[in-house]
Design a protein around this motif. Structure first.
Motif, PDB file in Angstrom:
ATOM      1  N   PHE A  46      -4.774  -1.319  12.126  1.00 54.71           N
ATOM      2  CA  PHE A  46      -5.183  -0.390  11.077  1.00 54.71           C
ATOM      3  C   PHE A  46      -4.465   0.951  11.231  1.00 54.71           C
ATOM      4  O   PHE A  46      -4.224   1.657  10.244  1.00 54.71           O
ATOM      5  CB  PHE A  46      -6.696  -0.199  11.089  1.00 54.71           C
ATOM      6  N   GLN A  47      -4.123   1.297  12.462  1.00 50.55           N
ATOM      7  CA  GLN A  47      -3.342   2.510  12.691  1.00 50.55           C
ATOM      8  C   GLN A  47      -1.974   2.379  12.014  1.00 50.55           C
ATOM      9  O   GLN A  47      -1.495   3.305  11.351  1.00 50.55           O
ATOM     10  CB  GLN A  47      -3.177   2.739  14.191  1.00 50.55           C
ATOM     11  N   SER A  79     -11.177  11.219  10.488  1.00 54.00           N
ATOM     12  CA  SER A  79     -11.115  10.204   9.434  1.00 54.00           C
ATOM     13  C   SER A  79     -11.099   8.773   9.974  1.00 54.00           C
ATOM     14  O   SER A  79     -12.025   7.996   9.700  1.00 54.00           O
ATOM     15  CB  SER A  79      -9.909  10.463   8.534  1.00 54.00           C
ATOM     16  N   PRO A  80     -10.085   8.362  10.766  1.00 48.65           N
ATOM     17  CA  PRO A  80     -10.116   6.978  11.268  1.00 48.65           C
ATOM     18  C   PRO A  80     -11.252   6.734  12.249  1.00 48.65           C
ATOM     19  O   PRO A  80     -11.820   5.636  12.295  1.00 48.65           O
ATOM     20  CB  PRO A  80      -8.746   6.810  11.941  1.00 48.65           C
ATOM     21  N   TYR A  86      -2.392   2.645   8.339  1.00 49.32           N
ATOM     22  CA  TYR A  86      -2.649   4.041   7.970  1.00 49.32           C
ATOM     23  C   TYR A  86      -1.354   4.853   7.973  1.00 49.32           C
ATOM     24  O   TYR A  86      -1.148   5.716   7.114  1.00 49.32           O
ATOM     25  CB  TYR A  86      -3.658   4.637   8.958  1.00 49.32           C
ATOM     26  N   THR A 126       0.042  10.801  15.398  1.00 51.50           N
ATOM     27  CA  THR A 126      -0.867   9.686  15.670  1.00 51.50           C
ATOM     28  C   THR A 126      -0.623   9.055  17.046  1.00 51.50           C
ATOM     29  O   THR A 126      -1.565   8.870  17.822  1.00 51.50           O
ATOM     30  CB  THR A 126      -0.765   8.619  14.566  1.00 51.50           C
ATOM     31  N   GLN A 156      -7.745  -3.172   1.896  1.00 48.48           N
ATOM     32  CA  GLN A 156      -8.204  -2.983   3.274  1.00 48.48           C
ATOM     33  C   GLN A 156      -9.069  -4.155   3.725  1.00 48.48           C
ATOM     34  O   GLN A 156      -9.023  -4.565   4.884  1.00 48.48           O
ATOM     35  CB  GLN A 156      -8.980  -1.674   3.381  1.00 48.48           C
ATOM     36  N   ILE A 214       0.602   4.329   4.797  1.00 48.75           N
ATOM     37  CA  ILE A 214       0.035   5.147   3.723  1.00 48.75           C
ATOM     38  C   ILE A 214       0.694   6.521   3.726  1.00 48.75           C
ATOM     39  O   ILE A 214       1.089   7.066   2.688  1.00 48.75           O
ATOM     40  CB  ILE A 214      -1.488   5.301   3.904  1.00 48.75           C
ATOM     41  N   ASN A 215       0.835   7.088   4.905  1.00 47.97           N
ATOM     42  CA  ASN A 215       1.356   8.441   5.015  1.00 47.97           C
ATOM     43  C   ASN A 215       2.867   8.502   4.854  1.00 47.97           C
ATOM     44  O   ASN A 215       3.401   9.560   4.506  1.00 47.97           O
ATOM     45  CB  ASN A 215       0.920   9.040   6.354  1.00 47.97           C
ATOM     46  N   ARG A 249       0.652   4.310  -2.602  1.00 46.23           N
ATOM     47  CA  ARG A 249       0.380   5.664  -2.116  1.00 46.23           C
ATOM     48  C   ARG A 249       1.503   6.633  -2.495  1.00 46.23           C
ATOM     49  O   ARG A 249       1.259   7.808  -2.751  1.00 46.23           O
ATOM     50  CB  ARG A 249       0.206   5.660  -0.599  1.00 46.23           C
ATOM     51  N   ASN A 254       0.827  -1.205   0.000  1.00 47.84           N
ATOM     52  CA  ASN A 254       0.000   0.000   0.000  1.00 47.84           C
ATOM     53  C   ASN A 254       0.864   1.259   0.000  1.00 47.84           C
ATOM     54  O   ASN A 254       0.530   2.259  -0.641  1.00 47.84           O
ATOM     55  CB  ASN A 254      -0.911   0.000   1.226  1.00 47.84           C
TER      56      ASN A 254
END
Length: 560
Positions: free
Chosen positions: A200-201, A484-485, A204, A396, A167, A207-208, A50, A46
């Motif tokens: 999932f954190q 968002s999350p 995420y 985060t 996902q 992704i960033n 991204r 991912n």
């Protein structure tokens, strides 16, 4: 100036890479010890996708304006429709994977189609007239624009096949992880269930990580390519060149900007037409080359996914549950509960529409603001988009730690209350910009771009320093972490058990609607004194926050 900008950009990139590396080690170590073995492979796949996507996302609006000479508002519409398509087509991608029951192949085709779309974006096509000058408004010019839009459609469709389905694989990993833990007893199951949110954190954050590095690619390649051709990067020059080719007018600002946009080795003399043609061509060729990096990133993601797919589960086909008899009273009670849950869901979806309308101005009016009103002698405007994913990575753990601490003290903050607070925090970003714009006496974007240095000095107007973008993206990122999350978490809590897929699709639909309206930002930005533009977004955030706080007790009751 170009040497200074390149050096500072590289220093900034190196500092960011060091910070990212520290957090990457932390998250990888955590994932290997506590989470399913396929999580890191999925996250890396991912991250590559991204990375390629955020190269394009950071530059798309400004690229369309600089290449085709389109008004900001027109380019904004193209950007909005593209962003809308990404989320709407995620629903199509989910349907295809559900129907075929082959998530692996759907994801692989998504990466391949995206790669082909980026190949189309990487081809440096330009429309020229018989004299070799960049031509505006010709038939071939429109053909190239249509070709670009088709390439964007392919990227959006490929993203739709990839995004949600990967996902879903991660979700299935944790279903299997919990099922294995259940065999060991209730305590092991409880521990396993606690890992899903942090898993999932981590996903995420990866992704960033892709998103924080990507915005540097196009500016660095563009500056290098301009320098090779004896030019210097200037954020205003492409638009001024298009204006000159369209009407032949030489303004004081054009003369000033041109003097700062060529190296001493260049010799155009009075041939301004050739200069404008060459500058537009060279400027945008450098951007086209950055899409080659996106193609490579898609292929790397494809290789990671293909070689590691044995670690990824294939979501099982849902088996219809056995028929159960219910009394009329039980049926009425269930229908009432479902109605309440769906009403709560749609209430939050309405708030989400306005959040994404405000937040995704990072690719619209905020990109234009960085181009026009922020000094870009040292940092190119596209690079500021790296701040959002960088803040996500750094903040985060702090945000999650804050909520965990409050929970330990017996003061937990409910998900609806967090979303309401998030809208207020987003409003702080626009309050800051509005006050700054009033104090700085900034006019509309259109008026500001028309001013030369003497006019700006006479009016007491100056460009802002980089710190403005840092403050703005700090507030917007904290708001994102609150909304968002946690919005996804709220959907999973409130959705009726037999409608989870549909409800997650509705969340994507709300995001798509918000994205479809983001073109309003450039329209207001160029039509009014810009404080009014920021004031509209502030008002949207404040109204949304007030409405959300008004519904908090009801929403908390529904999710109990």
């Amino acid at each position: 100036m170009v040497l200074l900008q390149s050096n500072l950009t590289m220093v900034l990139l190196i500092c960011i890479l060091v910070v990212v590396a520290v957090f990457l080690v932390y998250y990888v170590t955590k994932a290997k010890k506590e989470h399913p073995k396929g999580l890191i492979a999925a996250a890396l796949s991912n991250m590559g996708e991204r990375f390629g996507y955020y190269i394009m996302n950071a530059i798309l609006l400004l690229f369309i304006v600089s290449k085709f000479g389109l008004p900001d508002a027109t380019a904004g519409v193209i950007y909005s429709v593209f962003y809308f398509g990404i989320y709407v087509l995620s629903l199509v991608g989910g349907i295809i994977a559900d129907r075929t029951q082959n998530y692996h192949r759907t994801i692989q085709w998504g990466l391949i189609i995206m790669a082909l779309g980026y190949v189309g974006m990487a081809i440096p096509l330009f429309s020229k007239n018989a004299e070799g000058i960049i031509a505006d408004g010709t038939g071939s010019w429109w053909g190239i624009l249509i070709f670009t839009c088709v390439a964007l459609l392919m990227i959006a469709f490929g993203n739709g096949l990839f995004k949600g389905n990967l996902q879903a694989l991660v979700g299935q990993m944790y279903d299997n992880f919990e099922a294995e833990a259940a065999k060991k007893g209730p305590e092991a199951l409880a521990v396993a269930k606690d890992k899903r949110d942090s898993g999932f954190q981590i996903f995420y954050v990866f992704i960033n990580i892709g998103g924080v590095i990507a915005p540097f690619v196009a500016p660095l390649l563009r500056e290098w390519w301009l320098k090779v051709h004896n030019f210097v990067y200037n954020a205003d020059m492409s638009a001024l060149c298009h204006q000159y080719l369209a009407n032949g007018e030489v303004t004081q600002k054009f003369t000033e900007t041109m003097a700062n946009s060529v190296l001493p080795t260049a010799n155009y003399g009075t041939n301004l037409t050739q200069f404008c043609s060459d500058y537009i061509l060279t400027f945008n060729q450098g951007v086209h080359f950055s899409f080659i990096v996106s193609v490579v990133a898609m292929l790397i993601s494809l290789i990671i996914f293909f070689t590691q797919k044995s670690k990824f589960p294939q979501p099982a086909k849902k088996v219809a549950s056995a028929a159960v008899g219910y009394t009329p009273e039980e049926k009425a009670a269930m229908a009432k509960e479902i109605k309440q849950r769906m009403a709560a869901l749609f209430a939050v979806l309405g708030i989400a529409v306005f959040f994404w309308l405000s937040f995704h101005q990072n690719g619209q009016s905020l990109s234009l603001f960085a181009r026009d009103f922020v000094n870009s002698d040292q940092i190119a405007p596209e690079i500021w988009q790296a701040l959002n994913p960088l803040f996500v990575i750094v903040l985060t753990p702090l945000v999650m730690g804050l909520f965990a601490m409050l929970a330990r003290k017996g003061k937990p903050v409910s998900t609806p209350r967090k979303i309401a607070l998030g809208m207020g925090i987003a409003g702080c970003a626009y309050l800051f910009l509005m006050v700054l714009s009033i104090v700085s006496n900034w006019p509309s974007g259109t008026e500001f771009r028309a001013m030369d240095l003497a006019q700006m000095t006479a009016a007491g107007i100056a460009k802002a320093g980089p710190w403005v973008m840092i403050v703005t993206y700090f507030f917007l990122t904290v708001a994102e972490l609150f909304i968002s999350p946690l919005g996804l978490s709220f959907v999973s809590k409130v959705a009726p058990r037999h409608m989870v897929g549909l409800c997650q699709g509705l969340w994507l639909g709300a995001t798509a609607i918000g994205n479809l309206m983001i073109w309003l930002g450039p329209v207001m930005y160029n039509a009014w004194d810009i404080w009014k533009c920021w004031g509209v977004f502030l008002l949207i955030c404040l109204i949304s926050m007030t409405v959300m706080f008004g519904m908090v007790k009801w929403l908390e009751k529904v999710t109990e």
